[in-house]
Design an enzyme around this catalytic site. Structure first.
Site, mmCIF file in Angstrom:
data_model
loop_
_atom_site.group_PDB
_atom_site.id
_atom_site.type_symbol
_atom_site.label_atom_id
_atom_site.label_comp_id
_atom_site.label_asym_id
_atom_site.label_seq_id
_atom_site.Cartn_x
_atom_site.Cartn_y
_atom_site.Cartn_z
ATOM 1 C CG HIS A 82 -92.489 48.809 -42.907
ATOM 2 N ND1 HIS A 82 -93.104 49.736 -43.719
ATOM 3 C CD2 HIS A 82 -92.222 49.442 -41.735
ATOM 4 C CE1 HIS A 82 -93.203 50.879 -43.065
ATOM 5 N NE2 HIS A 82 -92.686 50.728 -41.866
ATOM 6 C CD GLU A 130 -95.067 50.480 -37.954
ATOM 7 O OE1 GLU A 130 -94.585 51.586 -37.700
ATOM 8 O OE2 GLU A 130 -94.826 49.868 -39.011
ATOM 9 N N GLY A 170 -97.391 56.899 -35.985
ATOM 10 C CA GLY A 170 -97.695 58.216 -35.426
ATOM 11 C C GLY A 170 -96.939 58.577 -34.165
#
Length: 213
Positions: A82, A130, A170
Site C-alpha cells: 500500500h 492507486e 479518491g
C-alpha cells in the site's frame, strides 16, 4: 489505522460491511490491523484480509507479521505494498511468495500501470492501482485519470476487461465505481472514504450501487 477502525470499532465497521454485502449481494472484503484479525474474523462471515505481512518465515523475527499467523487468526488474504506501506521490489516478491505458499489471496498495490505490470508477473491474485497524488482526495482516479485504469487493464491482462485489476484513490460514490468498472477494472479499493465517514453504511451502499450486475 484510524480510531474508527481499530479494536471494537473494527468489529462494528466490519459488521456494517457484512450487512451491506448481504443486502446488496456485492462482495465486500475488509482489511484490518493484525491485532484485530481474530476478533473481526470471528464476528463476520465476509472475507477478512491482513493489511500487511512480512517476508519472514517461522523464527526469530519479533515484531514481524507472519503469514501463517494472520491465516491462523482468520485472514484469508493480505493487502501488500500500500502507498502507506511500500516495500522494496525484491522484498515484495519474497512477501508475495510467502503469501502464495501459505495460501493467502494477494491484493498488491501499485502506483501506476508500469508498476502494476511488473507486480503482476509475481503471480499475484489482484493488482490494485492507486495514483498516490489522488489518494484521500476529493477527485477519483475514474474522473481525473481514466487512462490509468484502461492502461493498467491492458498491461496486466492484455484485454479490455480484467478480473485482476482493482483501482483506488479518491473513490467516493457510485459514479466513480461504475466508471472504474466500465473502464475494465473488477473492483475498487477504499479506505478513508468509509472509515472516516459519519455514516459508513450509507457510503458503502452508495459505493455498492456502482458495481455492475
Amino acid at each position: 489505522a484510524y480510531k474508527t477502525s481499530i479494536g471494537k470499532n473494527a468489529v462494528k465497521l466490519a459488521k456494517i460491511c457484512e450487512k451491506v454485502s448481504q443486502e446488496t449481494g456485492k462482495n465486500i472484503v475488509v482489511a484490518v490491523q493484525p491485532s484485530d484479525i481474530f476478533r473481526v474474523s470471528e464476528s463476520v462471515s465476509i472475507p477478512v484480509f491482513a493489511q500487511h505481512i512480512d517476508e519472514v518465515e517461522y523464527g526469530s523475527y519479533t515484531g514481524s507479521v507472519l503469514a501463517e499467523a494472520v491465516k491462523d487468526n482468520g485472514a484469508i488474504g493480505t493487502l501488500l505494498n500500500h502507498s502507506e506501506k511500500r516495500l522494496r521490489l525484491d522484498i515484495l516478491e519474497k512477501t508475495i511468495e510467502r503469501a502464495n505458499n501459505t495460501g493467502l489471496i494477494t491484493v498488491v498495490c501499485a502506483n501506476d500501470p508500469v508498476a502494476g505490470k511488473a507486480i503482476s508477473a509475481f503471480n499475484v491474485d489482484f493488482v490494485a492501482i492507486e495514483p498516490p497524488e489522488l489518494i484521500g482526495g476529493d477527485v477519483s482516479v475514474s474522473t481525473a485519470k481514466p487512462e490509468v485504469i484502461t492502461e493498467s487493464v491492458y498491461k496486466v491482462c492484455d484485454c479490455a476487461v480484467c478480473d485482476k485489476v482493482i483501482v483506488g484513490a479518491g473513490i467516493k460514490n457510485s459514479s466513480d465505481v461504475r466508471r472504474a468498472i466500465e473502464l475494465g477494472a473488477c473492483g475498487v479499493l477504499v479506505a478513508s472514504g468509509v472509515t472516516k465517514a459519519s455514516n459508513p453504511e450509507l457510503v458503502l451502499k452508495e459505493l455498492a450501487g456502482g458495481l455492475l450486475e
